[in-house]
Scaffold this active site. Structure first.
Site, PDB file in Angstrom:
ATOM      1  N   HIS A   1       0.862  -1.104  -0.026  1.00 33.13           N
ATOM      2  CA  HIS A   1       0.138   0.146  -0.044  1.00 33.13           C
ATOM      3  C   HIS A   1       0.780   1.401   0.070  1.00 33.13           C
ATOM      4  CE1 HIS A   1       0.222   0.021   4.568  1.00 33.13           C
ATOM      5  NE2 HIS A   1       0.262   1.272   4.379  1.00 33.13           N
TER       6      HIS A   1
ATOM      7  N   ASP B   1      -0.453  -7.658   1.447  1.00 29.75           N
ATOM      8  CA  ASP B   1      -0.041  -6.207   1.424  1.00 29.75           C
ATOM      9  C   ASP B   1       1.443  -6.269   1.621  1.00 29.75           C
ATOM     10  OD1 ASP B   1       0.305  -3.441   1.715  1.00 29.75           O
ATOM     11  OD2 ASP B   1      -0.732  -3.466   3.674  1.00 29.75           O
TER      12      ASP B   1
ATOM     13  N   SER C   1       4.165   2.680   8.383  1.00 23.73           N
ATOM     14  CA  SER C   1       3.445   1.684   7.187  1.00 23.73           C
ATOM     15  C   SER C   1       4.863   1.010   6.690  1.00 23.73           C
ATOM     16  CB  SER C   1       2.725   1.971   6.250  1.00 23.73           C
ATOM     17  OG  SER C   1       1.406   2.338   6.683  1.00 23.73           O
TER      18      SER C   1
END
Length: 277
Positions: free
Chosen positions: A82, A133, A223
């Protein structure tokens, strides 16, 4: 003469004080909450990435964001898919910081700043349901290891470890409505069973793992960073990749489970370079 890092320093300062990266269907939840400073260069596989995105539509503006990653060999970084495919944008450039602790320092001993060659996103990455992901980033040059820069161990299926002896790392926000951290943070995490995790996230599967407790976990800016655990030899290995979580910090965070993707990681690297893990 202004060098590349001086230019990047200004860009990072502006981005870190004006931009909060959030995917449409992810909570604003990837920050190091309840953590503490890591020792400088304690985790030499930790990577900070500055990502530049170009819009797919004329009415959109260009976008800059940051993500973390983990060095897994002398040419490749592992991170979250992502980070590289925000909705409506394409990645134009990725500047990688290796061997860094305080990312706002103009000069830091041991740091190496280079461009990434490319990012390879898992072909079954599902933006809407946040599945698969995971992404690999190829560096533009071979990295020589030293005390500041070296790869993390990859887990194998035979590793035994204490599920309470895990850490999440990152330069993300250190609290709600707070700025991102200049220095690398760490927070201790306990792995949760899938059954316990499904009380919070009903659609989890065995390619994911969750960890964390109330007000302790990753947040915005973390992230793609690692969930790492200690094996029986007291060596850190990569267990997960920061994916998503809850904006209220009352739920554990969700990570991509690296063990479930070892075959994909190996084949992807083999198909793109001659360097093996």
């Amino acid at each position: 003469m202004i060098n590349l890092f001086q230019i990047l320093f200004v860009a990072i300062f502006l981005a870190r004080n004006s931009f909060s990266y959030r995917l449409e269907n992810l909570d604003d939840s990837v920050r190091i909450i309840g953590g503490e400073d890591a020792r400088p260069h304690q985790f030499p596989w930790m990577v900070y990435m500055k990502l530049y995105h170009i819009p797919l539509h004329e009415w959109q503006k260009s976008m800059t964001n940051v993500c973390d990653g983990t060095l897994i060999n002398n040419r490749w970084i592992i991170s979250a898919a992502h980070c590289f495919e925000p909705n409506g944008y394409n990645l134009s450039q990725n500047i990688v910081f290796l061997g860094s602790h305080n990312i706002t320092e103009m000069e830091e001993k041991g740091r190496k700043v280079i461009k990434a060659k490319k990012a390879i996103i898992h072909e079954q990455y599902d933006h809407w349901n946040i599945k698969n992901d995971i992404a690999l980033v190829e560096l533009s040059e071979i990295i020589e290891f030293d005390e500041y820069i070296s790869p993390i161990h990859m887990r194998n299926s035979y590793d035994n470890f204490d599920h309470d002896q895990c850490l999440t790392l990152g330069w993300g926000r250190i609290g709600e409505h707070m700025e991102k951290s200049d220095t690398l943070k760490k927070v201790q995490q306990s792995l949760q069973t899938l059954d316990d995790c499904r009380k919070f996230y009903s659609d989890l599967d065995d390619t994911q793992v969750c960890a964390g407790t109330l007000n302790h976990g990753p947040c915005t800016g973390d992230s793609g960073g690692p969930l790492q655990c200690l094996n029986q030899n007291q060596s850190w290995f990569l267990e997960g990749i920061v994916s998503y979580g809850s904006s209220h910090y009352t739920k554990p965070a969700v990570y991509t489970k690296v063990l479930a993707y070892l075959e994909w990681i190996t084949k992807t690297i083999e198909n793109n370079t001659n360097v093996l893990i």
